[in-house]
Design a protein around this motif. Structure first.
Motif, mmCIF file in Angstrom:
data_model
loop_
_atom_site.group_PDB
_atom_site.id
_atom_site.type_symbol
_atom_site.label_atom_id
_atom_site.label_comp_id
_atom_site.label_asym_id
_atom_site.label_seq_id
_atom_site.Cartn_x
_atom_site.Cartn_y
_atom_site.Cartn_z
ATOM 1 N N ASP A 181 -10.572 -26.604 -14.961
ATOM 2 C CA ASP A 181 -11.583 -25.560 -15.180
ATOM 3 C C ASP A 181 -12.312 -25.206 -13.887
ATOM 4 O O ASP A 181 -12.714 -24.069 -13.685
ATOM 5 C CB ASP A 181 -12.628 -26.028 -16.211
ATOM 6 N N MET A 182 -12.495 -26.204 -13.052
ATOM 7 C CA MET A 182 -13.198 -25.978 -11.789
ATOM 8 C C MET A 182 -12.302 -25.319 -10.749
ATOM 9 O O MET A 182 -12.736 -25.061 -9.633
ATOM 10 C CB MET A 182 -13.706 -27.314 -11.225
ATOM 11 N N ASP A 229 -18.888 -23.754 -21.735
ATOM 12 C CA ASP A 229 -19.083 -22.471 -22.395
ATOM 13 C C ASP A 229 -18.022 -22.329 -23.485
ATOM 14 O O ASP A 229 -16.842 -22.159 -23.181
ATOM 15 C CB ASP A 229 -18.952 -21.361 -21.347
ATOM 16 N N ASN A 230 -18.447 -22.420 -24.723
ATOM 17 C CA ASN A 230 -17.465 -22.341 -25.820
ATOM 18 C C ASN A 230 -16.816 -20.967 -25.910
ATOM 19 O O ASN A 230 -15.686 -20.841 -26.370
ATOM 20 C CB ASN A 230 -18.139 -22.653 -27.159
ATOM 21 N N LYS A 231 -17.540 -19.933 -25.493
ATOM 22 C CA LYS A 231 -16.948 -18.590 -25.584
ATOM 23 C C LYS A 231 -15.784 -18.457 -24.615
ATOM 24 O O LYS A 231 -14.735 -17.938 -24.964
ATOM 25 C CB LYS A 231 -18.007 -17.534 -25.277
ATOM 26 N N GLN A 232 -15.975 -18.932 -23.401
ATOM 27 C CA GLN A 232 -14.871 -18.870 -22.430
ATOM 28 C C GLN A 232 -13.941 -20.070 -22.578
ATOM 29 O O GLN A 232 -12.912 -20.142 -21.933
ATOM 30 C CB GLN A 232 -15.423 -18.827 -21.003
ATOM 31 N N ASP A 233 -14.337 -21.001 -23.395
ATOM 32 C CA ASP A 233 -13.595 -22.239 -23.618
ATOM 33 C C ASP A 233 -13.248 -22.942 -22.316
ATOM 34 O O ASP A 233 -12.123 -23.355 -22.079
ATOM 35 C CB ASP A 233 -12.314 -21.951 -24.429
ATOM 36 N N LYS A 234 -14.236 -23.069 -21.483
ATOM 37 C CA LYS A 234 -14.044 -23.825 -20.238
ATOM 38 C C LYS A 234 -15.390 -24.267 -19.669
ATOM 39 O O LYS A 234 -16.441 -23.738 -20.051
ATOM 40 C CB LYS A 234 -13.280 -22.998 -19.213
ATOM 41 N N ALA A 235 -15.311 -25.220 -18.757
ATOM 42 C CA ALA A 235 -16.524 -25.679 -18.090
ATOM 43 C C ALA A 235 -16.912 -24.666 -17.020
ATOM 44 O O ALA A 235 -16.052 -24.058 -16.395
ATOM 45 C CB ALA A 235 -16.276 -27.043 -17.463
ATOM 46 N N ARG A 236 -18.218 -24.489 -16.845
ATOM 47 C CA ARG A 236 -18.706 -23.584 -15.801
ATOM 48 C C ARG A 236 -19.817 -24.265 -15.024
ATOM 49 O O ARG A 236 -20.410 -25.239 -15.486
ATOM 50 C CB ARG A 236 -19.252 -22.304 -16.439
ATOM 51 N N HIS A 237 -20.134 -23.700 -13.867
ATOM 52 C CA HIS A 237 -21.182 -24.288 -13.042
ATOM 53 C C HIS A 237 -22.551 -24.112 -13.714
ATOM 54 O O HIS A 237 -22.816 -23.087 -14.339
ATOM 55 C CB HIS A 237 -21.187 -23.656 -11.649
ATOM 56 N N THR A 279 -14.637 -40.214 -6.405
ATOM 57 C CA THR A 279 -15.014 -40.440 -7.808
ATOM 58 C C THR A 279 -16.466 -39.999 -7.987
ATOM 59 O O THR A 279 -16.825 -39.345 -8.970
ATOM 60 C CB THR A 279 -14.848 -41.932 -8.169
ATOM 61 N N GLN A 280 -17.288 -40.323 -6.986
ATOM 62 C CA GLN A 280 -18.691 -39.902 -7.045
ATOM 63 C C GLN A 280 -18.801 -38.387 -6.948
ATOM 64 O O GLN A 280 -19.617 -37.753 -7.624
ATOM 65 C CB GLN A 280 -19.486 -40.582 -5.910
ATOM 66 N N TRP A 281 -17.950 -37.821 -6.132
ATOM 67 C CA TRP A 281 -17.948 -36.362 -5.960
ATOM 68 C C TRP A 281 -17.596 -35.672 -7.290
ATOM 69 O O TRP A 281 -18.213 -34.684 -7.685
ATOM 70 C CB TRP A 281 -16.927 -36.034 -4.857
ATOM 71 N N ILE A 282 -16.630 -36.223 -7.994
ATOM 72 C CA ILE A 282 -16.263 -35.646 -9.292
ATOM 73 C C ILE A 282 -17.418 -35.815 -10.282
ATOM 74 O O ILE A 282 -17.734 -34.904 -11.040
ATOM 75 C CB ILE A 282 -14.972 -36.293 -9.847
ATOM 76 N N PHE A 283 -18.061 -36.976 -10.237
ATOM 77 C CA PHE A 283 -19.225 -37.184 -11.104
ATOM 78 C C PHE A 283 -20.246 -36.064 -10.885
ATOM 79 O O PHE A 283 -20.783 -35.487 -11.827
ATOM 80 C CB PHE A 283 -19.874 -38.547 -10.812
ATOM 81 N N LYS A 284 -20.481 -35.760 -9.627
ATOM 82 C CA LYS A 284 -21.453 -34.712 -9.310
ATOM 83 C C LYS A 284 -21.027 -33.363 -9.886
ATOM 84 O O LYS A 284 -21.840 -32.620 -10.423
ATOM 85 C CB LYS A 284 -21.628 -34.595 -7.793
ATOM 86 N N LEU A 285 -19.731 -33.072 -9.744
ATOM 87 C CA LEU A 285 -19.227 -31.808 -10.293
ATOM 88 C C LEU A 285 -19.450 -31.736 -11.799
ATOM 89 O O LEU A 285 -19.851 -30.701 -12.332
ATOM 90 C CB LEU A 285 -17.719 -31.702 -10.073
ATOM 91 N N ILE A 286 -19.182 -32.849 -12.440
ATOM 92 C CA ILE A 286 -19.320 -32.856 -13.900
ATOM 93 C C ILE A 286 -20.788 -32.688 -14.280
ATOM 94 O O ILE A 286 -21.136 -31.957 -15.199
ATOM 95 C CB ILE A 286 -18.712 -34.148 -14.502
ATOM 96 N N TYR A 287 -21.649 -33.358 -13.523
ATOM 97 C CA TYR A 287 -23.084 -33.246 -13.779
ATOM 98 C C TYR A 287 -23.539 -31.793 -13.614
ATOM 99 O O TYR A 287 -24.384 -31.305 -14.354
ATOM 100 C CB TYR A 287 -23.836 -34.159 -12.805
ATOM 101 N N ASN A 288 -22.946 -31.134 -12.643
ATOM 102 C CA ASN A 288 -23.348 -29.753 -12.362
ATOM 103 C C ASN A 288 -22.623 -28.723 -13.217
ATOM 104 O O ASN A 288 -22.474 -27.584 -12.812
ATOM 105 C CB ASN A 288 -23.120 -29.444 -10.878
ATOM 106 N N SER A 289 -22.109 -29.154 -14.347
ATOM 107 C CA SER A 289 -21.355 -28.227 -15.189
ATOM 108 C C SER A 289 -21.835 -28.260 -16.626
ATOM 109 O O SER A 289 -22.453 -29.214 -17.073
ATOM 110 C CB SER A 289 -19.870 -28.595 -15.174
ATOM 111 N N ALA A 312 -21.407 -26.399 -25.572
ATOM 112 C CA ALA A 312 -21.483 -27.790 -26.007
ATOM 113 C C ALA A 312 -22.833 -28.308 -25.538
ATOM 114 O O ALA A 312 -23.139 -28.265 -24.353
ATOM 115 C CB ALA A 312 -20.364 -28.588 -25.370
ATOM 116 N N CYS A 313 -23.656 -28.762 -26.484
ATOM 117 C CA CYS A 313 -24.974 -29.243 -26.077
ATOM 118 C C CYS A 313 -25.492 -30.246 -27.102
ATOM 119 O O CYS A 313 -24.879 -30.444 -28.150
ATOM 120 C CB CYS A 313 -25.947 -28.079 -25.936
ATOM 121 N N ASP A 314 -26.622 -30.858 -26.780
ATOM 122 C CA ASP A 314 -27.226 -31.812 -27.717
ATOM 123 C C ASP A 314 -27.566 -31.101 -29.028
ATOM 124 O O ASP A 314 -27.907 -29.915 -29.023
ATOM 125 C CB ASP A 314 -28.519 -32.387 -27.125
#
Ligand code: ANZ
Length: 921
Positions: A603-604, A149-157, A136-146, A176-178
């Motif tokens: 996406d990953m 990209d709306n153009k590709q419509d997916k999460a990227r590193h 679960t922590q590992w996934i958290f890290k992945l999400i943090y590191n992503s 997607a951003c603040d």
């Protein structure tokens, strides 16, 4: 053994299944896979009550059925074992929540095992187990590191983003951003310090820290998610919840809003759940339009879904929190505005939205200018406009929107009516009486849809507006100021969050002396000694309840893998859940978050599917049937139900376990309530009759029935079948034990088909047509029922079949053996016993579902109701292949019919093949 001794049988086979690892399943097989899963429970201290197993029994039946049908079935179980109750208990008793949790899990497992479920326990998961939460922590890290990209419509590193920023800044990035993310050039980015860069990246990361307005529950000492707050109170415990600004970990679920929406179309989930998710995501199409303000540089930007009504605008409304509200307030209005803004703070969003009775607001003193008519429009502040939605400002159209209409009425504002098609139907506004009729100019003559489109084009052309899609969905708060949850694998260096390296995972939950916030108001982890990474302090909040449950279904595929989240092979084989069973109360919590994480992991490239559960069924709730005693107000006296109207009484919940057929066991009641020990009881017919009501089954209502006693008394097989017999699985229904005897009798009857007195006695004789008909009718019906999950009708089918076989005195192997297989998903213990008595050495779960043969169901003869002049007078059987003429002749020759024909000649004889004969005389 001749009697149906369920106690002995059930213990014996449960031990056998466990020893022989009958339910352990491999990740490799030539068979097709079938993955069926229950929502894993939170192991509460009260253990399972009879409501919990309802879904588990249904899924177990389907799991066993699919296995008989030749599938390699994954049917796992685990525990959602982080959570508040264990922590509350720890606060009260000092006992470590891990201990309480362990005890509760043990009790749950014992109860689940006693019900004979076919779970592969070797794959058990527990979200509070470091071996699990490492991932679960590992996934958290992945999400943090992503980033998304709306153009590709997916999460990227995030490294991809850094690369772009270094080369060209962020002007070409659509992500997607603040909302406050500035546009920067590559030079600016490259000139940033490390700290500035990190802070900038937080605006893009899919998990980020931001100052957010949160639901803060002082009594629980934590932040709650929107779905954990009901009408301003915590769902758990009912404590007041207030709005507070705090830096919080959040997850950018909003990046996935569109995919979460469109994904609903490809999954077979209950329509109400999908609808709840759609509303929660709340996608609206519209436009943002700027209105100039008279004598000011400021512009009011509104979001509207009805730009076609722009000619009907007669005032503007700003949310009380909006910065513009203060800026546009004139000196005269200042006092009034400040007081109003202050008062609005104390109302929850939900309250503000749903309160249509109390229209309130205040004038700012400023006027906006209508972009087309040039008219002056007063600007108000009102709390029905929410700061967090759209732009926090609206153009008010009283003839179109009910809230605007109510507001206009209250503040005596004009209610202009648009002269054309875009009049609105939802409002109570009566256009012909209120206000003047105005011309809607370039929108004249267009349908609302056309007017929408044209309106957007016009504002875009003028450069005062843009097409805009809005979502109600908010980013999900991810931090909790609690102890009993996954530590967030983050430490702080110079105030900047850094991730704990993979090699250091799991980051174990530290020991603390007390499970309470520190004196400085830090979360309980602030009490841990040496809670730092090489001298850098760790994050003190923990993950929310939904973290572990957002991905656990993947872990079951490869539970013990210490190297990987799940091996590629296991993932390739199992793919996704074919059938998920659980409660509907998680519609916008777990069931949405888990879809979000699934899409992210997809996406990953870590998993192969972007929806994890093809099919979902919500089992209904089993409600409790509560009993009440009636205490006379102000006296130590209880009156029986029939007499209560003669007194002023208060109903008191009575433990249903000391009530039988609504008659109270007075002695037991006295023992259970010290204050009733010497109470007076006023009886009817010598008995104290309790009242009753259907309520949620819960400890506090004293209406909990545990499965254990019923298993003791009737056996698990009876309880399993009885719970199914109660009705369609999706329906909620009150628990009552009245019918359980009938099911118990049925199983004894089934047992006695195989027995002659005390001895097991099954013959090898050829079956008769009638016997084969019963068997094949059952094979067909049960298979259909299992596919449709109509398991209540299965139980009645079995009952009818066994009655018929009993009257046929059938004790033939050729019939009883396949019947045993068909029954085994429902009543696995008795089936296993009989299977072995029939001479088999391996488990009945490895048998094959018997093949259905239509020919046995074909009727030899058909019984025709025969009417004379429209009245049914006799039933006559004819061979199934009899011709119309033969049937007609036979009917006319029948003695009873002749009597009713009274010697007359038939004028007409109508034969409807396979149905009826009608004679007219
Ligand atoms: C003019 C108008 C005329 C509107 C009309 C509606 C009907 P949904 O579908 O929920 O997206 N609105 C916009 N922002 C708001 C906020 N922050 N708080 C409260 N209301 C807000 O609804 C969007 C509509 O709700 C918008 O369209 C706006 O009012 C209002 F006949 O603009 B409408």
């Amino acid at each position: 053994m001749a009697e149906y001794n369920f106690q002995e049988i059930e213990k014996k086979w449960q031990a056998y299944w466990c020893d022989q690892k009958v339910y352990e399943v491999s990740n490799q097989s030539d068979k097709p896979k079938y993955y069926i899963m229950d929502m894993f429970p939170y192991p509460s201290g009260a253990g399972l009550h009879v409501g919990h197993p309802l879904g588990y029994i249904a899924s177990d039946i389907v799991a066993r059925f699919k296995r008989l049908k030749g599938y390699n079935v994954l049917h796992p179980m685990g525990f959602d074992s982080f959570g508040l109750p264990a922590e509350q208990y720890a606060i009260q008793t000092g006992q470590h929540p891990a201990l309480t949790t362990e005890q509760n899990i043990n009790r749950y497992k014992e109860q689940l095992k006693a019900l004979g479920f076919s779970y592969d326990w070797s794959r058990e998961v527990r979200t509070s187990d470091p071996k699990f939460y490492k991932w679960t922590q590992w996934i958290f890290k992945l999400i943090y590191n992503s980033w998304y990209d709306n153009k590709q419509d997916k999460a990227r590193h995030i490294d991809d983003l850094i690369e772009i920023l270094e080369k060209e800044g962020n002007q070409n990035i659509d992500a997607a951003c603040d909302v406050d993310t500035p546009i920067i050039s590559a030079d600016e980015w490259n000139s940033y310090s490390e700290k500035e860069q990190q802070l900038f990246l937080l605006k893009y990361r899919l998990t980020y820290q931001a100052e957010t307005t949160v639901n803060w529950c002082p009594a629980l000492g934590t932040v709650l998610s929107n779905d954990e707050v009901k009408d301003g109170f915590s769902e758990r415990g009912g404590h007041p919840v207030v709005k507070k600004k705090m830096p919080q970990w959040s997850m950018r679920i909003t990046a996935y809003a569109d995919r979460l929406l469109s994904g609903l179309d490809k999954i077979d989930w209950p329509e109400p759940i999908k609808e709840m998710q759609r509303n929660w995501i709340g996608k609206s199409f519209g436009a943002e339009v700027d209105f100039d303000v008279e004598g000011s540089e400021e512009k009011i930007r509104v979001f509207t879904t009805r730009i076609d009504t722009i000619f009907g605008v007669s005032f503007m409304v700003l949310a009380p929190e909006s910065e513009l509200a203060i800026k546009l307030t004139t000196n005269d209005q200042k006092k009034e505005v400040e007081a109003y803004v202050e008062a609005a703070k104390n109302r929850s969003e939900r309250e503000r939205m749903s309160d249509t009775k109390h229209v309130s607001g205040v004038f700012t003193g400023s006027y906006a200018i209508h972009p087309f008519s040039g008219e002056k429009i007063p600007v108000y502040i009102a709390d029905y406009v929410l700061a967090g939605y759209g732009t926090g400002a609206v153009m008010a159209v009283p003839s179109g929107d009910q809230r605007d209409f109510d507001f206009a009425k209250k503040f005596d504002l004009p209610i202009p009516v648009i002269n054309d098609a875009q009049k609105l139907t939802e409002t109570e506004a009566d256009p012909t009486k209120e206000g003047k009729i105005i011309n809607s100019d370039f929108l004249n003559g267009l349908s609302p849809e056309e007017a929408m489109e044209r309106g957007i084009q016009e504002v875009e052309k003028l450069g005062i507006g843009v097409r805009k899609v809005n979502y109600k969905l908010r980013d999900a708060i991810f931090g909790r100021q609690r102890y009993w949850g996954e530590p967030i694998p983050v430490y702080y260096e110079d105030g900047i969050p850094k991730l704990v390296p993979d090699e250091e995972l799991p980051l174990d939950l530290p020991q603390v002396d007390e499970y309470l916030p520190t004196e400085d108001g830090d979360p309980p982890l602030g009490r841990a000694k040496d809670w730092n990474y090489n001298g850098h302090p760790y994050e003190l909040s923990t993950m929310p309840g939904w973290a572990g449950s957002s991905w656990y279904f993947f872990r079951y595929m490869d539970t013990d893998n210490e190297e990987e989240f799940c091996s590629k092979e296991a993932m390739k084989y199992w793919q996704d859940v074919d059938f998920y069973l659980g409660g509907s109360e998680h519609a916008t919590g777990h069931l949405l978050y888990s879809r979000f994480w699934t899409k992210f992991l997809y996406d990953m490239g870590i998993i192969e599917v972007d929806e994890y559960a093809k099919k979902l069924i919500n089992q209904g709730m089993i409600q409790g049937r509560s009993n009440f005693a009636y205490r006379v107000n102000g006296e130590n006296k209880y009156v029986s139900k029939g007499l209560k109207n003669q007194h002023q009484t208060t109903p008191i919940h009575v433990d249903v376990n000391i009530v039988k057929d609504d008659v109270l066991d007075i002695e037991a009641f006295k023992k259970s309530r010290p204050d009733a020990a010497d109470a007076e009881f006023i009886l009817e017919d010598g008995k104290y009759i309790c009242g009753w009501e259907v309520e949620k089954m819960s400890k506090s209502k004293f209406n909990v029935v545990n499965p254990d006693e019923l298993v003791d008394k009737y056996g698990a097989d009876t309880l399993r079948m009885y719970e199914m017999f109660l009705g369609p699985i999706e329906q909620s229904k009150p628990w009552n034990t009245n019918g359980i005897e009938g099911v118990y009798k049925f199983l004894r009857k089934f047992w006695s088909l195989f027995h002659n007195g005390d001895t097991f006695s099954v013959t090898e004789d050829e079956p008769t047509k009638d016997e084969l008909k019963v068997l094949h009718g059952t094979i067909k019906k049960i298979a259909e029922d299992a596919e449709r999950l109509s398991l209540n009708t299965s139980v009645s089918t079995f009952m009818i079949a066994v009655n018929e076989l009993s009257s046929l005195k059938c004790n033939k192997r050729s019939i009883l053996e396949p019947m045993t297989i068909i029954l085994s998903p429902f009543a696995p213990h008795i089936a296993e016993e009989l299977w072995h008595l029939l001479g088999h050495e391996t488990s009945v779960v490895d048998a094959s579902y018997p093949a259905f043969e239509e020919k046995y169901l074909v009727e030899d003869s058909i019984e025709y109701p025969v009417s004379v002049n429209g009245k049914m007078r006799a039933k006559i059987s004819f061979s199934a292949d009899a011709s119309k003429e033969e049937i007609e002749a036979g009917a006319l020759a029948n003695e009873t019919i002749q009597k009713w024909m009274d010697g007359k000649d038939p004028r007409k004889v109508i034969v409807v093949p396979k149905k009826i004969v009608n004679i007219v005389v």
